[in-house]
Design a protein around this motif. Structure first.
Motif, PDB file in Angstrom:
ATOM      1  N   TYR A  32      43.047  23.780  38.223  1.00 28.05           N
ATOM      2  CA  TYR A  32      42.778  24.646  37.071  1.00 28.05           C
ATOM      3  C   TYR A  32      43.337  26.024  37.390  1.00 28.05           C
ATOM      4  N   TYR A  33      43.665  26.802  36.348  1.00 29.25           N
ATOM      5  CA  TYR A  33      44.132  28.179  36.532  1.00 29.25           C
ATOM      6  C   TYR A  33      43.672  29.039  35.366  1.00 29.25           C
ATOM      7  N   LEU A  34      43.312  30.283  35.652  1.00 30.26           N
ATOM      8  CA  LEU A  34      43.099  31.241  34.576  1.00 30.26           C
ATOM      9  C   LEU A  34      44.405  31.372  33.806  1.00 30.26           C
ATOM     10  N   PHE A  35      44.309  31.569  32.481  1.00 27.54           N
ATOM     11  CA  PHE A  35      45.527  31.598  31.681  1.00 27.54           C
ATOM     12  C   PHE A  35      45.410  32.564  30.512  1.00 27.54           C
ATOM     13  N   TYR A  36      46.540  32.810  29.843  1.00 26.60           N
ATOM     14  CA  TYR A  36      46.628  33.707  28.687  1.00 26.60           C
ATOM     15  C   TYR A  36      45.953  35.049  28.980  1.00 26.60           C
ATOM     16  N   GLY A  37      45.123  35.550  28.070  1.00 26.16           N
ATOM     17  CA  GLY A  37      44.542  36.875  28.252  1.00 26.16           C
ATOM     18  C   GLY A  37      43.664  36.985  29.479  1.00 26.16           C
ATOM     19  N   THR A  38      43.044  35.880  29.873  1.00 24.20           N
ATOM     20  CA  THR A  38      42.194  35.896  31.069  1.00 24.20           C
ATOM     21  C   THR A  38      43.041  36.105  32.316  1.00 24.20           C
ATOM     22  N   LEU A  39      44.250  35.542  32.328  1.00 21.12           N
ATOM     23  CA  LEU A  39      45.169  35.755  33.449  1.00 21.12           C
ATOM     24  C   LEU A  39      45.650  37.205  33.491  1.00 21.12           C
ATOM     25  N   ILE A  40      45.967  37.780  32.336  1.00 20.36           N
ATOM     26  CA  ILE A  40      46.320  39.201  32.299  1.00 20.36           C
ATOM     27  C   ILE A  40      45.162  40.025  32.845  1.00 20.36           C
ATOM     28  N   ALA A  42      42.858  39.204  34.958  1.00 17.01           N
ATOM     29  CA  ALA A  42      42.727  39.039  36.397  1.00 17.01           C
ATOM     30  C   ALA A  42      43.744  39.902  37.148  1.00 17.01           C
ATOM     31  N   VAL A  43      44.970  39.941  36.646  1.00 19.14           N
ATOM     32  CA  VAL A  43      46.052  40.663  37.333  1.00 19.14           C
ATOM     33  C   VAL A  43      45.972  42.166  37.082  1.00 19.14           C
ATOM     34  N   ARG A  44      45.728  42.558  35.827  1.00 14.96           N
ATOM     35  CA  ARG A  44      45.802  43.969  35.436  1.00 14.96           C
ATOM     36  C   ARG A  44      44.474  44.710  35.608  1.00 14.96           C
ATOM     37  N   HIS A  45      43.344  43.992  35.396  1.00 13.21           N
ATOM     38  CA  HIS A  45      42.044  44.663  35.400  1.00 13.21           C
ATOM     39  C   HIS A  45      41.103  44.128  36.479  1.00 13.21           C
ATOM     40  N   HIS A  46      41.528  43.063  37.192  1.00 10.77           N
ATOM     41  CA  HIS A  46      40.656  42.393  38.170  1.00 10.77           C
ATOM     42  C   HIS A  46      39.360  41.913  37.516  1.00 10.77           C
ATOM     43  N   GLY A  47      39.465  41.540  36.272  1.00  9.06           N
ATOM     44  CA  GLY A  47      38.337  41.060  35.478  1.00  9.06           C
ATOM     45  C   GLY A  47      38.779  40.965  34.041  1.00  9.06           C
ATOM     46  N   TYR A  48      37.848  41.059  33.132  1.00  8.84           N
ATOM     47  CA  TYR A  48      38.190  40.972  31.715  1.00  8.84           C
ATOM     48  C   TYR A  48      39.079  42.127  31.252  1.00  8.84           C
ATOM     49  N   ILE A  49      40.015  41.843  30.357  1.00  7.74           N
ATOM     50  CA  ILE A  49      40.553  42.899  29.516  1.00  7.74           C
ATOM     51  C   ILE A  49      39.341  43.429  28.744  1.00  7.74           C
ATOM     52  N   PRO A  50      39.097  44.737  28.742  1.00 13.15           N
ATOM     53  CA  PRO A  50      37.833  45.251  28.195  1.00 13.15           C
ATOM     54  C   PRO A  50      37.498  44.782  26.786  1.00 13.15           C
ATOM     55  N   ILE A 228      47.068  30.963  43.994  1.00 13.31           N
ATOM     56  CA  ILE A 228      46.406  31.938  44.849  1.00 13.31           C
ATOM     57  C   ILE A 228      45.031  32.203  44.244  1.00 13.31           C
ATOM     58  N   GLU A 229      44.152  32.790  45.026  1.00  8.39           N
ATOM     59  CA  GLU A 229      42.830  33.147  44.520  1.00  8.39           C
ATOM     60  C   GLU A 229      42.752  34.660  44.371  1.00  8.39           C
ATOM     61  N   VAL A 230      42.217  35.109  43.243  1.00  7.79           N
ATOM     62  CA  VAL A 230      42.145  36.544  42.962  1.00  7.79           C
ATOM     63  C   VAL A 230      40.748  36.903  42.477  1.00  7.79           C
ATOM     64  N   PRO A 231      40.340  38.170  42.681  1.00  5.36           N
ATOM     65  CA  PRO A 231      39.033  38.595  42.163  1.00  5.36           C
ATOM     66  C   PRO A 231      39.055  38.740  40.650  1.00  5.36           C
ATOM     67  N   PHE A 232      37.969  38.337  40.046  1.00  2.80           N
ATOM     68  CA  PHE A 232      37.772  38.487  38.604  1.00  2.80           C
ATOM     69  C   PHE A 232      36.298  38.821  38.426  1.00  2.80           C
ATOM     70  N   GLU A 233      36.023  40.090  38.042  1.00  6.36           N
ATOM     71  CA  GLU A 233      34.650  40.589  38.060  1.00  6.36           C
ATOM     72  C   GLU A 233      34.088  40.348  39.462  1.00  6.36           C
ATOM     73  N   GLU A 234      32.890  39.759  39.590  1.00  8.47           N
ATOM     74  CA  GLU A 234      32.322  39.592  40.935  1.00  8.47           C
ATOM     75  C   GLU A 234      32.678  38.261  41.584  1.00  8.47           C
ATOM     76  N   TYR A 235      33.479  37.434  40.894  1.00 10.85           N
ATOM     77  CA  TYR A 235      33.852  36.134  41.428  1.00 10.85           C
ATOM     78  C   TYR A 235      35.325  36.106  41.831  1.00 10.85           C
ATOM     79  N   THR A 236      35.749  34.953  42.349  1.00  7.00           N
ATOM     80  CA  THR A 236      37.152  34.717  42.693  1.00  7.00           C
ATOM     81  C   THR A 236      37.580  33.409  42.035  1.00  7.00           C
ATOM     82  N   PHE A 237      38.757  33.441  41.387  1.00  8.15           N
ATOM     83  CA  PHE A 237      39.247  32.253  40.693  1.00  8.15           C
ATOM     84  C   PHE A 237      40.715  32.003  41.020  1.00  8.15           C
ATOM     85  N   ARG A 238      41.184  30.813  40.664  1.00 14.12           N
ATOM     86  CA  ARG A 238      42.577  30.432  40.906  1.00 14.12           C
ATOM     87  C   ARG A 238      43.487  30.939  39.780  1.00 14.12           C
TER      88      ARG A 238
END
Length: 274
Positions: A32-40, A42-50, A228-238
């Motif tokens: 599984y992988y984060l995708f679309y806006g959730t992927l942005i 993860a990369v740009r905000h290390h969590g949700y786009i606000p 790769i695994e990256v931080p997203f809010e307080e968790y880490t996802f693929r």
């Protein structure tokens, strides 16, 4: 009187759904992988786009099917979570799966209610072909069919986001045509089309049942071979190791924030706590 849930509260609820589903995937070896806006995000905000109002992940079809089989057998282990797709809910209008928290209630614009709460989207990726031309032809076939299917699921006719004068003119006959065929027949056709070309046997892949971006929704399969695994809010996802290629392919300069007037969620719904 029901309590309205804010976008920030919705994000917290969907984050916990995501964490549960990702943990199941990790424990069982499902890709599984984060995708679309959730992927942005993860990369740009290390969590949700606000201002983002949902969570998107993609899964290769074999892993998607295994996840669903696991959930069908074990959903009782996850209080409040419910699976929504056209196989388990005849009223459900889409060909992707949503995992929903049933402590909440969502009211969608121009859509009949079918019991869904706060959710995350899971997009199944299938094979599209071994050349760019083949992939585009096959993908657009899926897009045309899913467009008809979408109209068949609308509660009433509406112009919605259509801007082209020609498209506005043909939209009502298109709507009537889709209603005449019916949602169930169209969903069956889409399901068969999606499964013709196996994910792992094709050079190009995409979400056949939701390929609204045309070429931008068609990808070399190798872009998803490693993660790769990256931080997203307080968790880490693929996320895919080739995330930069993927995001540039879909969005262009994805690191640039949109104008302030465009910083809004793209779903038209209200969320209530039951």
């Amino acid at each position: 009187m029901e309590n309205t849930i804010t976008i920030q509260q919705t994000q917290r609820i969907s984050l916990e759904i995501l964490h549960t589903i990702a943990s199941i995937c990790e424990e069982n070896g499902f890709r599984y992988y984060l995708f679309y806006g959730t992927l942005i995000g993860a990369v740009r905000h290390h969590g949700y786009i606000p201002w983002d109002d949902d969570v998107d992940i993609m899964m290769p079809r074999p892993d998607y099917d295994q996840l669903l089989n696991y959930l069908y057998k074990n959903i009782s282990k996850f209080p409040n979570l419910k699976v929504f797709n056209h196989d388990v809910n005849p009223k459900y209008p889409y060909m992707i799966t949503r995992i929903s928290d049933d402590r909440y209630r969502i009211v969608m614009a121009n859509e009949k209610t079918y019991g869904m709460g706060v959710f995350i989207d899971i997009y199944p990726f299938d094979g599209l072909g071994n050349t760019e031309k083949e992939a585009l032809q096959y993908g657009l076939k899926g897009d045309r069919l899913s467009s008809i299917c979408y109209q068949a699921t609308r509660d009433h006719f509406a112009i919605e986001t259509t801007t082209s004068p020609l498209r506005k003119m043909v939209k009502f006959p298109f709507y009537l045509f889709s209603k005449a065929i019916g949602k169930d027949r169209l969903q069956d056709k889409l399901e068969k089309l999606a499964r013709v070309k196996p994910y792992d046997d094709n050079k190009y892949v995409g979400c056949v049942v939701w390929l609204s971006g045309g070429e931008k929704d068609i990808f070399p399969r190798e872009w998803f071979d490693e993660y790769i695994e990256v931080p997203f809010e307080e968790y880490t996802f693929r996320i895919p190791r080739m995330y930069d290629k993927i995001l540039k392919h879909i969005y262009g300069d994805y690191m640039k924030l949109p104008p302030e007037n465009e910083r809004v969620g793209h779903h038209d719904y209200q969320v209530y706590k039951k």
